[in-house]
Motif scaffolding. Sequence first.
Motif, PDB file in Angstrom:
ATOM      1  N   SER A  47       0.847  -1.188   0.000  1.00 30.23           N
ATOM      2  CA  SER A  47       0.000   0.000   0.000  1.00 30.23           C
ATOM      3  C   SER A  47       0.882   1.237   0.000  1.00 30.23           C
ATOM      4  O   SER A  47       1.801   1.355   0.826  1.00 30.23           O
ATOM      5  N   GLY A  48       0.600   2.156  -0.922  1.00 33.71           N
ATOM      6  CA  GLY A  48       1.368   3.387  -0.978  1.00 33.71           C
ATOM      7  C   GLY A  48       1.204   4.221   0.280  1.00 33.71           C
ATOM      8  O   GLY A  48       2.153   4.848   0.756  1.00 33.71           O
ATOM      9  N   TYR A  49       0.002   4.219   0.864  1.00 31.97           N
ATOM     10  CA  TYR A  49      -0.238   4.995   2.078  1.00 31.97           C
ATOM     11  C   TYR A  49       0.523   4.409   3.267  1.00 31.97           C
ATOM     12  O   TYR A  49       1.073   5.141   4.091  1.00 31.97           O
ATOM     13  N   THR A  50       0.548   3.070   3.352  1.00 31.32           N
ATOM     14  CA  THR A  50       1.326   2.430   4.416  1.00 31.32           C
ATOM     15  C   THR A  50       2.806   2.735   4.251  1.00 31.32           C
ATOM     16  O   THR A  50       3.519   3.001   5.219  1.00 31.32           O
ATOM     17  N   SER A  51       3.278   2.716   2.996  1.00 31.57           N
ATOM     18  CA  SER A  51       4.673   3.043   2.731  1.00 31.57           C
ATOM     19  C   SER A  51       5.012   4.450   3.203  1.00 31.57           C
ATOM     20  O   SER A  51       6.055   4.685   3.833  1.00 31.57           O
ATOM     21  N   MET A  52       4.141   5.426   2.918  1.00 36.79           N
ATOM     22  CA  MET A  52       4.390   6.799   3.343  1.00 36.79           C
ATOM     23  C   MET A  52       4.426   6.908   4.859  1.00 36.79           C
ATOM     24  O   MET A  52       5.237   7.659   5.423  1.00 36.79           O
ATOM     25  N   ALA A  53       3.542   6.186   5.539  1.00 37.38           N
ATOM     26  CA  ALA A  53       3.538   6.208   7.004  1.00 37.38           C
ATOM     27  C   ALA A  53       4.858   5.675   7.553  1.00 37.38           C
ATOM     28  O   ALA A  53       5.430   6.222   8.503  1.00 37.38           O
ATOM     29  N   ILE A  54       5.365   4.591   6.960  1.00 36.81           N
ATOM     30  CA  ILE A  54       6.643   4.013   7.386  1.00 36.81           C
ATOM     31  C   ILE A  54       7.773   5.007   7.145  1.00 36.81           C
ATOM     32  O   ILE A  54       8.630   5.232   8.015  1.00 36.81           O
ATOM     33  N   ILE A  55       7.794   5.615   5.959  1.00 40.18           N
ATOM     34  CA  ILE A  55       8.866   6.547   5.600  1.00 40.18           C
ATOM     35  C   ILE A  55       8.919   7.711   6.584  1.00 40.18           C
ATOM     36  O   ILE A  55       9.988   8.062   7.103  1.00 40.18           O
ATOM     37  N   TYR A  56       7.780   8.315   6.881  1.00 41.31           N
ATOM     38  CA  TYR A  56       7.772   9.474   7.781  1.00 41.31           C
ATOM     39  C   TYR A  56       8.147   9.091   9.203  1.00 41.31           C
ATOM     40  O   TYR A  56       8.845   9.839   9.905  1.00 41.31           O
ATOM     41  N   ALA A  57       7.679   7.926   9.661  1.00 42.93           N
ATOM     42  CA  ALA A  57       8.009   7.500  11.021  1.00 42.93           C
ATOM     43  C   ALA A  57       9.513   7.263  11.165  1.00 42.93           C
ATOM     44  O   ALA A  57      10.146   7.714  12.129  1.00 42.93           O
ATOM     45  N   VAL A  58      10.098   6.545  10.207  1.00 42.64           N
ATOM     46  CA  VAL A  58      11.535   6.254  10.262  1.00 42.64           C
ATOM     47  C   VAL A  58      12.341   7.534  10.038  1.00 42.64           C
ATOM     48  O   VAL A  58      13.385   7.753  10.669  1.00 42.64           O
ATOM     49  N   PHE A  59      11.872   8.399   9.136  1.00 42.07           N
ATOM     50  CA  PHE A  59      12.522   9.671   8.868  1.00 42.07           C
ATOM     51  C   PHE A  59      12.664  10.486  10.161  1.00 42.07           C
ATOM     52  O   PHE A  59      13.736  11.014  10.481  1.00 42.07           O
ATOM     53  N   SER A  60      11.583  10.558  10.915  1.00 44.65           N
ATOM     54  CA  SER A  60      11.605  11.337  12.158  1.00 44.65           C
ATOM     55  C   SER A  60      12.645  10.798  13.125  1.00 44.65           C
ATOM     56  O   SER A  60      13.465  11.553  13.667  1.00 44.65           O
ATOM     57  N   ALA A  61      12.626   9.490  13.351  1.00 43.76           N
ATOM     58  CA  ALA A  61      13.551   8.882  14.314  1.00 43.76           C
ATOM     59  C   ALA A  61      14.992   8.956  13.840  1.00 43.76           C
ATOM     60  O   ALA A  61      15.924   9.132  14.638  1.00 43.76           O
ATOM     61  N   SER A  62      15.205   8.863  12.521  1.00 46.98           N
ATOM     62  CA  SER A  62      16.568   8.776  11.984  1.00 46.98           C
ATOM     63  C   SER A  62      17.310  10.101  12.020  1.00 46.98           C
ATOM     64  O   SER A  62      18.530  10.131  11.828  1.00 46.98           O
ATOM     65  N   ASN A  63      16.597  11.198  12.257  1.00 48.64           N
ATOM     66  CA  ASN A  63      17.290  12.476  12.372  1.00 48.64           C
ATOM     67  C   ASN A  63      18.254  12.497  13.553  1.00 48.64           C
ATOM     68  O   ASN A  63      19.173  13.317  13.594  1.00 48.64           O
ATOM     69  N   LEU A  64      18.074  11.594  14.525  1.00 49.16           N
ATOM     70  CA  LEU A  64      18.983  11.525  15.662  1.00 49.16           C
ATOM     71  C   LEU A  64      20.346  10.956  15.268  1.00 49.16           C
ATOM     72  O   LEU A  64      21.359  11.279  15.886  1.00 49.16           O
ATOM     73  N   ILE A  65      20.375  10.104  14.247  1.00 50.50           N
ATOM     74  CA  ILE A  65      21.641   9.483  13.851  1.00 50.50           C
ATOM     75  C   ILE A  65      22.257  10.127  12.618  1.00 50.50           C
ATOM     76  O   ILE A  65      23.421   9.884  12.304  1.00 50.50           O
ATOM     77  N   ALA A  66      21.480  10.967  11.917  1.00 48.97           N
ATOM     78  CA  ALA A  66      21.977  11.556  10.671  1.00 48.97           C
ATOM     79  C   ALA A  66      23.271  12.343  10.850  1.00 48.97           C
ATOM     80  O   ALA A  66      24.204  12.189  10.046  1.00 48.97           O
ATOM     81  N   PRO A  67      23.417  13.188  11.898  1.00 50.49           N
ATOM     82  CA  PRO A  67      24.683  13.920  12.043  1.00 50.49           C
ATOM     83  C   PRO A  67      25.887  13.006  12.220  1.00 50.49           C
ATOM     84  O   PRO A  67      26.988  13.325  11.759  1.00 50.49           O
ATOM     85  N   SER A  68      25.691  11.865  12.865  1.00 50.71           N
ATOM     86  CA  SER A  68      26.788  10.923  13.063  1.00 50.71           C
ATOM     87  C   SER A  68      27.246  10.322  11.741  1.00 50.71           C
ATOM     88  O   SER A  68      28.443  10.153  11.498  1.00 50.71           O
ATOM     89  N   VAL A  69      26.283   9.977  10.883  1.00 49.43           N
ATOM     90  CA  VAL A  69      26.620   9.431   9.564  1.00 49.43           C
ATOM     91  C   VAL A  69      27.434  10.453   8.777  1.00 49.43           C
ATOM     92  O   VAL A  69      28.457  10.119   8.161  1.00 49.43           O
ATOM     93  N   ILE A  70      26.998  11.704   8.816  1.00 52.84           N
ATOM     94  CA  ILE A  70      27.694  12.754   8.076  1.00 52.84           C
ATOM     95  C   ILE A  70      29.083  12.987   8.648  1.00 52.84           C
ATOM     96  O   ILE A  70      30.048  13.226   7.914  1.00 52.84           O
ATOM     97  N   ALA A  71      29.214  12.907   9.971  1.00 55.50           N
ATOM     98  CA  ALA A  71      30.522  13.101  10.600  1.00 55.50           C
ATOM     99  C   ALA A  71      31.502  12.010  10.198  1.00 55.50           C
ATOM    100  O   ALA A  71      32.701  12.252  10.054  1.00 55.50           O
TER     101      ALA A  71
END
Length: 439
Positions: A47-71
């Motif tokens: 389901s495209g709608y389920t996919s979008m829900a997953i993407i946004y949920a993971v996107f929100s949580a992953s902002n905590l690790i994004a600076p580490s990846v870039i570093a």
Amino acid sequence: MSPEGKTLLNIIILGLGFMVIFTAFGTCGNIEQTVIKSFNSTEFHGSGYTSMAIIYAVFSASNLIAPSVIAVIGPQLSLFFSGLVYSGYIAVFIHPYTSSFYTLSVLLGIAAAVLWTAQGNLLTINSKDSTIGRNSGIFWALMQFRYILLVSGEKRYFLVSDKDRQTVFITLTVISLVGNFLFFLIQRPDPEPAPSDASESLLPADISDSNSIYFFSTEKSIQLAMTKEMLLLSIPFAYSGLELTFYSGVYGTCLGAMTQFGDDAKGLIGLSGILIGVGEILGGGVFGILDKCNRFGRNPVVFLGLFTHIVAFFLIFLNIASDAPVAPEEGTQMQAFIQPSVTVALICSFLLGLGDSCFNTQLISIVGFLFREDSASAFAVFKFVQSITAAVAFFYSNYFLLHWQLLIMVLAGFLGTITFFVVEWGIISSRRDSDYDSI
């Protein structure tokens, strides 16, 4: 090439890369639910709608690790590898499987956090205090050309067979890969006479212990989120997420549901998208070009964004039926407060895009200015708040009538503008004190 010319070229390449990637990804997103329905009766049950829900949920949580990846790997490689995940998500539709579709949805949420944090970090590295506003506008205007390209080409896709679907998604995958490889054209800016240690430490050459960097970057993001300036800015961050959801999803749905627009109601969605893009491009271009002429800081542009959005919201309130966001497939039969006008509806589309560019260009500018030495962590906080509120707005859009959604955005817009003013006034005051001390 002069250092100033090199950094400006880097910003242009960054904007073009995002434009190409999100033209492909946006086209994929707009047609994927239609594509899914065409083969949902076979072995694929996504389901495209389920996919979008997953993407946004993971996107929100992953902002905590994004600076580490870039570093650890640097902003340039972060952009490239994140872009590859976007290409992978598009490529899933060439031969779709439920498991790969949802797996790429999770990975895309992570990649999106890294991509946007790296974008903010690279924009800051390639800007000075005097050019951060100009560069934000140039990047934003270039990226928003995706609306023109996306909507102009969208009607060409008639996915009636497997061959048609495969041709379209192979093409979109190749287009997105072109955008990924554009990032390799970005050059390291020439060092300033007294470079900032914290800013340079984001590059791989300074990395010695990736585990230490991971915990340090995560802790730094949390510390930044608790600062006075970031707490104040979190409200306009949140507003940007709410209005992003509205103009990118809800408003088009409303136009398509208005039976009083006649048989062309569905076609207005594409035309609305073009006018949103025109507003975004005009706003980003003008604010970028005129940045050095603005003696009054960022507040007038943000005030213009609020005024533009308030006018748009009021006209939408009058012109669109209140149950349009939640209307059934056949559309709404409710009456608006005035005789519904296509012209008014499209003017609102332009105003929504123009107002969005006002807010986003100035938010990018002020974050890059205030948190130059910790730009990756700062932009991660920005995207965390924005994505959380966008996800919340996508959720309540399925239930709230139009006037309640507009009221929420009006209140958030007013409050966000006031808190932005407070932060900007603090910057202007500090600058005046510094000028006084130097006399």
